[in-house]
Design a protein around this motif. Structure first.
Motif, PDB file in Angstrom:
ATOM      1  N   UNK A   1       3.661   2.926   7.217  1.00 22.31           N
ATOM      2  CA  UNK A   1       3.523   1.239   7.300  1.00 22.31           C
ATOM      3  C   UNK A   1       2.107   1.374   8.146  1.00 22.31           C
ATOM      4  N   UNK A   2       1.114   0.512   7.231  1.00 21.37           N
ATOM      5  CA  UNK A   2      -0.146   0.260   7.914  1.00 21.37           C
ATOM      6  C   UNK A   2      -0.571  -1.251   7.630  1.00 21.37           C
ATOM      7  N   UNK A   3      -1.370  -1.742   8.442  1.00 23.05           N
ATOM      8  CA  UNK A   3      -1.959  -3.097   8.111  1.00 23.05           C
ATOM      9  C   UNK A   3      -3.002  -3.134   6.530  1.00 23.05           C
ATOM     10  N   UNK A   4      -2.648  -4.069   5.976  1.00 25.03           N
ATOM     11  CA  UNK A   4      -3.211  -4.127   4.609  1.00 25.03           C
ATOM     12  C   UNK A   4      -4.655  -4.510   5.113  1.00 25.03           C
ATOM     13  N   UNK A   5      -5.782  -4.272   4.126  1.00 24.06           N
ATOM     14  CA  UNK A   5      -7.207  -4.410   4.300  1.00 24.06           C
ATOM     15  C   UNK A   5      -7.646  -5.873   4.692  1.00 24.06           C
ATOM     16  N   UNK A   6      -6.789  -6.821   4.121  1.00 24.56           N
ATOM     17  CA  UNK A   6      -7.243  -8.221   4.205  1.00 24.56           C
ATOM     18  C   UNK A   6      -6.444  -8.623   5.705  1.00 24.56           C
ATOM     19  N   UNK A   7      -5.782  -8.094   6.248  1.00 29.32           N
ATOM     20  CA  UNK A   7      -5.034  -8.457   7.634  1.00 29.32           C
ATOM     21  C   UNK A   7      -3.941  -9.476   7.150  1.00 29.32           C
ATOM     22  N   UNK A   8      -3.523  -9.810   5.941  1.00 29.99           N
ATOM     23  CA  UNK A   8      -2.416 -10.838   5.705  1.00 29.99           C
ATOM     24  C   UNK A   8      -1.098 -10.145   5.906  1.00 29.99           C
ATOM     25  N   UNK A   9      -0.778  -8.843   5.921  1.00 33.40           N
ATOM     26  CA  UNK A   9       0.608  -8.187   6.017  1.00 33.40           C
ATOM     27  C   UNK A   9       0.255  -6.960   6.360  1.00 33.40           C
ATOM     28  N   UNK A  10       1.330  -5.987   5.918  1.00 33.32           N
ATOM     29  CA  UNK A  10       1.529  -4.488   6.105  1.00 33.32           C
ATOM     30  C   UNK A  10       1.866  -4.185   4.690  1.00 33.32           C
ATOM     31  N   UNK A  11       1.393  -2.967   4.384  1.00 34.38           N
ATOM     32  CA  UNK A  11       1.604  -2.255   3.462  1.00 34.38           C
ATOM     33  C   UNK A  11       2.666  -0.838   3.628  1.00 34.38           C
ATOM     34  N   UNK A  12       3.755  -1.006   3.026  1.00 32.22           N
ATOM     35  CA  UNK A  12       4.809   0.114   3.157  1.00 32.22           C
ATOM     36  C   UNK A  12       4.582   1.064   1.991  1.00 32.22           C
ATOM     37  N   UNK A  13       4.513   2.319   2.288  1.00 35.06           N
ATOM     38  CA  UNK A  13       4.473   3.409   1.275  1.00 35.06           C
ATOM     39  C   UNK A  13       5.328   4.359   1.383  1.00 35.06           C
ATOM     40  N   UNK A  14       6.358   4.445   0.378  1.00 33.83           N
ATOM     41  CA  UNK A  14       7.321   5.231   0.453  1.00 33.83           C
ATOM     42  C   UNK A  14       7.391   6.547  -0.603  1.00 33.83           C
TER      43      UNK A  14
END
Length: 194
Positions: free
Chosen positions: A116-129
């Motif tokens: 889980x990391x912050x997305x590039x735009x700062x709008x939310x978070x990216x969850x990769x599974x």
């Protein structure tokens, strides 16, 4: 809600389109519907429009014990029942542990990964599974996200063989709290190991 289903172009499953005003737990409700009916989600694309509508597509496989039910009956069933599952509110009944494990995964397990990391735009978070695909996997992941009141704004769900590689764009207060974020990550790892 607008729910439409059709036999996929390759005739190896059913394509389902859902277009409806976005609401909390929508992704979880759709995943739970497919889990309850034993349809396996092989591929999905989840989008939330600027006008707060969900535009979701799913490619599902029919259970092997589908029997004598025709594709037309399955399509009618999905369109009718999924519409009602989305319209009904109420508590989410999350699935118990998985059913039968793929024979290949039993002998060659995939170590689950959650990032889980912050997305590039700062709008939310990216969850990769990344995990071994098991029955009900996506429904259990959706339930964890729902329990933390995290919204799924977009997702790319991909299953190749016995390997699930999923990415989600998320928002929610729990993602901004380091303790909640670690707890959510630990719970996700637990459900991926089940």
């Amino acid at each position: 809600p607008l729910v439409r289903a059709r036999l996929s172009d390759d005739r190896e499953g059913i394509d389902v389109l859902v277009y409806t005003p976005d609401k909390p737990d929508l992704f979880a409700r759709i995943c739970l519907f497919f889990n309850k009916t034993a349809y396996s989600i092989a591929d999905a694309k989840i989008y939330t429009t600027r006008h707060k509508y969900a535009l979701d597509t799913f490619h599902v496989f029919v259970p092997e014990n589908g029997g004598d039910i025709s594709y037309r009956e399955m399509i009618n069933f999905i369109e009718f029942e999924l519409t009602h599952a989305i319209e009904r509110g109420g508590d989410l009944l999350c699935p118990p542990s998985q059913g039968r494990i793929n024979r290949h995964l039993k002998h060659f397990p995939i170590n689950p990964q959650v990032n889980i990391r912050a997305d590039d735009k700062g709008d939310g978070y990216v969850l990769s599974i990344v995990a071994g695909d098991k029955p009900g996997l996506l429904a259990r992941v959706a339930c964890v996200l729902s329990s933390y009141k995290v919204s799924v704004h977009s997702a790319k769900i991909m299953t190749l063989g016995g390997r699930a590689e999923d990415a989600f764009l998320l928002t929610g207060a729990a993602l901004n709290d380091a303790k909640s974020l670690l707890m959510m990550q630990a719970e996700l790892l637990d459900v991926l190991r089940i």
